[in-house]
Design a protein around this motif. Structure first.
Motif, PDB file in Angstrom:
ATOM      1  N   TRP A 117      25.741  40.121  25.153  1.00 12.89           N
ATOM      2  CA  TRP A 117      26.229  41.399  25.753  1.00 12.89           C
ATOM      3  C   TRP A 117      26.865  41.158  27.338  1.00 12.89           C
ATOM      4  O   TRP A 117      26.452  41.525  27.611  1.00 12.89           O
ATOM      5  CB  TRP A 117      24.473  41.835  25.712  1.00 12.89           C
ATOM      6  CG  TRP A 117      23.688  42.303  24.818  1.00 12.89           C
ATOM      7  CD1 TRP A 117      23.010  41.843  23.701  1.00 12.89           C
ATOM      8  CD2 TRP A 117      24.637  43.499  23.659  1.00 12.89           C
ATOM      9  NE1 TRP A 117      23.373  42.824  22.794  1.00 12.89           N
ATOM     10  CE2 TRP A 117      23.730  43.985  22.925  1.00 12.89           C
ATOM     11  CE3 TRP A 117      25.721  44.551  24.339  1.00 12.89           C
ATOM     12  CZ2 TRP A 117      23.947  45.167  22.079  1.00 12.89           C
ATOM     13  CZ3 TRP A 117      26.093  45.822  23.644  1.00 12.89           C
ATOM     14  CH2 TRP A 117      25.257  45.849  22.083  1.00 12.89           C
ATOM     15  N   LEU A 118      25.852  40.251  27.700  1.00 11.45           N
ATOM     16  CA  LEU A 118      26.722  39.050  28.055  1.00 11.45           C
ATOM     17  C   LEU A 118      28.218  39.491  28.604  1.00 11.45           C
ATOM     18  O   LEU A 118      28.588  39.559  29.561  1.00 11.45           O
ATOM     19  CB  LEU A 118      25.964  37.605  29.820  1.00 11.45           C
ATOM     20  CG  LEU A 118      26.986  37.392  30.220  1.00 11.45           C
ATOM     21  CD1 LEU A 118      27.071  38.552  31.794  1.00 11.45           C
ATOM     22  CD2 LEU A 118      26.219  36.359  30.854  1.00 11.45           C
ATOM     23  N   THR A 119      28.736  38.635  27.510  1.00 11.26           N
ATOM     24  CA  THR A 119      29.742  39.091  27.314  1.00 11.26           C
ATOM     25  C   THR A 119      31.026  40.298  26.751  1.00 11.26           C
ATOM     26  O   THR A 119      31.601  40.244  27.613  1.00 11.26           O
ATOM     27  CB  THR A 119      30.339  38.259  26.121  1.00 11.26           C
ATOM     28  OG1 THR A 119      29.744  36.908  25.675  1.00 11.26           O
ATOM     29  CG2 THR A 119      32.063  38.187  25.674  1.00 11.26           C
ATOM     30  N   VAL A 120      30.229  41.609  26.755  1.00 10.22           N
ATOM     31  CA  VAL A 120      30.259  42.694  27.220  1.00 10.22           C
ATOM     32  C   VAL A 120      30.354  43.346  27.616  1.00 10.22           C
ATOM     33  O   VAL A 120      31.144  43.827  28.119  1.00 10.22           O
ATOM     34  CB  VAL A 120      28.836  43.642  25.461  1.00 10.22           C
ATOM     35  CG1 VAL A 120      29.316  44.599  26.124  1.00 10.22           C
ATOM     36  CG2 VAL A 120      29.199  42.512  24.559  1.00 10.22           C
ATOM     37  N   PHE A 121      29.177  42.244  29.019  1.00 12.30           N
ATOM     38  CA  PHE A 121      29.581  42.863  29.949  1.00 12.30           C
ATOM     39  C   PHE A 121      31.208  43.273  30.829  1.00 12.30           C
ATOM     40  O   PHE A 121      30.972  43.815  31.556  1.00 12.30           O
ATOM     41  CB  PHE A 121      28.229  42.699  30.819  1.00 12.30           C
ATOM     42  CG  PHE A 121      28.040  43.678  31.924  1.00 12.30           C
ATOM     43  CD1 PHE A 121      27.910  44.552  32.943  1.00 12.30           C
ATOM     44  CD2 PHE A 121      27.977  42.032  33.226  1.00 12.30           C
ATOM     45  CE1 PHE A 121      27.261  45.327  33.887  1.00 12.30           C
ATOM     46  CE2 PHE A 121      28.350  42.343  34.462  1.00 12.30           C
ATOM     47  CZ  PHE A 121      28.032  43.684  34.891  1.00 12.30           C
ATOM     48  N   VAL A 122      30.364  41.359  31.157  1.00  6.71           N
ATOM     49  CA  VAL A 122      32.327  40.519  31.758  1.00  6.71           C
ATOM     50  C   VAL A 122      32.640  41.707  31.164  1.00  6.71           C
ATOM     51  O   VAL A 122      34.514  41.678  31.850  1.00  6.71           O
ATOM     52  CB  VAL A 122      32.130  39.660  31.357  1.00  6.71           C
ATOM     53  CG1 VAL A 122      33.382  38.926  32.005  1.00  6.71           C
ATOM     54  CG2 VAL A 122      31.023  39.000  31.759  1.00  6.71           C
ATOM     55  N   GLY A 123      33.347  42.126  29.724  1.00  4.06           N
ATOM     56  CA  GLY A 123      34.776  42.846  29.473  1.00  4.06           C
ATOM     57  C   GLY A 123      34.851  44.137  29.668  1.00  4.06           C
ATOM     58  O   GLY A 123      35.833  44.896  29.853  1.00  4.06           O
ATOM     59  N   LEU A 124      33.626  44.804  29.932  1.00  2.00           N
ATOM     60  CA  LEU A 124      33.619  46.308  30.204  1.00  2.00           C
ATOM     61  C   LEU A 124      33.728  46.068  31.242  1.00  2.00           C
ATOM     62  O   LEU A 124      34.641  47.230  32.113  1.00  2.00           O
ATOM     63  CB  LEU A 124      32.513  47.138  30.044  1.00  2.00           C
ATOM     64  CG  LEU A 124      32.300  47.464  28.112  1.00  2.00           C
ATOM     65  CD1 LEU A 124      30.628  47.718  28.198  1.00  2.00           C
ATOM     66  CD2 LEU A 124      32.739  48.446  28.100  1.00  2.00           C
ATOM     67  N   ASN A 125      33.582  45.152  32.005  1.00  2.64           N
ATOM     68  CA  ASN A 125      33.704  45.365  33.433  1.00  2.64           C
ATOM     69  C   ASN A 125      34.954  45.283  34.139  1.00  2.64           C
ATOM     70  O   ASN A 125      35.795  46.018  35.029  1.00  2.64           O
ATOM     71  CB  ASN A 125      32.593  44.384  34.632  1.00  2.64           C
ATOM     72  CG  ASN A 125      32.973  44.105  36.294  1.00  2.64           C
ATOM     73  OD1 ASN A 125      33.664  44.753  36.629  1.00  2.64           O
ATOM     74  ND2 ASN A 125      31.853  43.480  36.836  1.00  2.64           N
ATOM     75  N   LEU A 126      35.585  44.218  33.313  1.00  2.00           N
ATOM     76  CA  LEU A 126      37.339  43.877  33.337  1.00  2.00           C
ATOM     77  C   LEU A 126      38.113  45.227  32.702  1.00  2.00           C
ATOM     78  O   LEU A 126      39.074  45.557  33.951  1.00  2.00           O
ATOM     79  CB  LEU A 126      37.182  42.883  32.847  1.00  2.00           C
ATOM     80  CG  LEU A 126      37.560  41.476  32.766  1.00  2.00           C
ATOM     81  CD1 LEU A 126      37.738  40.478  31.716  1.00  2.00           C
ATOM     82  CD2 LEU A 126      37.814  41.217  34.418  1.00  2.00           C
ATOM     83  N   MET A 127      37.706  45.615  32.319  1.00  2.00           N
ATOM     84  CA  MET A 127      38.176  47.494  31.715  1.00  2.00           C
ATOM     85  C   MET A 127      38.062  47.926  32.967  1.00  2.00           C
ATOM     86  O   MET A 127      38.819  48.961  33.089  1.00  2.00           O
ATOM     87  CB  MET A 127      37.729  48.230  30.757  1.00  2.00           C
ATOM     88  CG  MET A 127      37.841  46.683  29.088  1.00  2.00           C
ATOM     89  SD  MET A 127      37.129  47.696  27.693  1.00  2.00           S
ATOM     90  CE  MET A 127      38.131  49.163  27.778  1.00  2.00           C
ATOM     91  N   GLN A 128      37.183  48.356  33.486  1.00  2.00           N
ATOM     92  CA  GLN A 128      36.641  49.450  34.219  1.00  2.00           C
ATOM     93  C   GLN A 128      37.067  49.620  35.458  1.00  2.00           C
ATOM     94  O   GLN A 128      37.746  49.998  35.948  1.00  2.00           O
ATOM     95  CB  GLN A 128      34.947  50.284  34.826  1.00  2.00           C
ATOM     96  CG  GLN A 128      33.879  48.898  35.515  1.00  2.00           C
ATOM     97  CD  GLN A 128      34.234  49.058  37.175  1.00  2.00           C
ATOM     98  OE1 GLN A 128      35.027  50.066  37.475  1.00  2.00           O
ATOM     99  NE2 GLN A 128      34.489  47.753  37.462  1.00  2.00           N
ATOM    100  N   ALA A 129      36.941  48.005  35.953  1.00  2.00           N
ATOM    101  CA  ALA A 129      38.315  47.313  37.104  1.00  2.00           C
ATOM    102  C   ALA A 129      39.448  47.621  36.911  1.00  2.00           C
ATOM    103  O   ALA A 129      40.403  48.048  38.139  1.00  2.00           O
ATOM    104  CB  ALA A 129      37.737  46.123  37.321  1.00  2.00           C
ATOM    105  N   SER A 130      39.792  47.622  35.759  1.00  2.00           N
ATOM    106  CA  SER A 130      41.997  47.647  35.515  1.00  2.00           C
ATOM    107  C   SER A 130      41.426  48.965  35.953  1.00  2.00           C
ATOM    108  O   SER A 130      42.756  49.530  36.281  1.00  2.00           O
ATOM    109  CB  SER A 130      42.161  47.217  34.533  1.00  2.00           C
ATOM    110  OG  SER A 130      41.849  48.115  33.413  1.00  2.00           O
ATOM    111  N   VAL A 131      41.117  49.980  35.412  1.00  2.00           N
ATOM    112  CA  VAL A 131      41.137  51.594  35.401  1.00  2.00           C
ATOM    113  C   VAL A 131      41.230  51.956  37.322  1.00  2.00           C
ATOM    114  O   VAL A 131      41.825  52.736  37.602  1.00  2.00           O
ATOM    115  CB  VAL A 131      40.259  52.171  34.982  1.00  2.00           C
ATOM    116  CG1 VAL A 131      40.105  53.728  35.044  1.00  2.00           C
ATOM    117  CG2 VAL A 131      40.649  51.752  32.838  1.00  2.00           C
ATOM    118  N   THR A 132      39.928  51.580  37.355  1.00  2.00           N
ATOM    119  CA  THR A 132      39.205  52.128  38.915  1.00  2.00           C
ATOM    120  C   THR A 132      39.330  51.254  40.321  1.00  2.00           C
ATOM    121  O   THR A 132      39.449  52.158  41.189  1.00  2.00           O
ATOM    122  CB  THR A 132      37.377  52.342  38.836  1.00  2.00           C
ATOM    123  OG1 THR A 132      37.273  50.751  38.685  1.00  2.00           O
ATOM    124  CG2 THR A 132      37.277  52.945  37.700  1.00  2.00           C
ATOM    125  N   GLY A 133      40.246  50.279  39.883  1.00  2.00           N
ATOM    126  CA  GLY A 133      40.394  49.102  41.167  1.00  2.00           C
ATOM    127  C   GLY A 133      38.934  48.534  41.196  1.00  2.00           C
ATOM    128  O   GLY A 133      39.271  47.797  42.580  1.00  2.00           O
TER     129      GLY A 133
END
Length: 67
Positions: free
Chosen positions: A31-47
């Motif tokens: 789940w830590l891997t999932v969290f990091v991946g989701l955080n990378l995705m939202q950072a790419s969209v929102t900055g």
């Protein structure tokens, strides 16, 4: 090292750490891997990136992505 590279280095380290913890400690660490991946995705969209904010406060110079 720029802020962009520091964030990528930190994200890569966290993914590798979570994979190791998943293999050797508990499968729930995936789940830590999932969290990091989701955080990378939202950072790419929102900055918005909490890691970038942390590194900026530590004095890492700005890059081209996280200014």
């Amino acid at each position: 090292m720029t802020l962009d590279r520091a964030v990528m280095l930190f994200a890569g380290f966290m993914v590798l750490l979570s994979v190791a913890l998943t293999v050797w400690v508990s499968p729930y660490w995936v789940w830590l891997t999932v969290f990091v991946g989701l955080n990378l995705m939202q950072a790419s969209v929102t900055g918005f990136c909490p890691a970038a904010m942390m590194f900026r406060k530590l004095g890492v110079k700005s890059g081209t992505v996280f200014t």
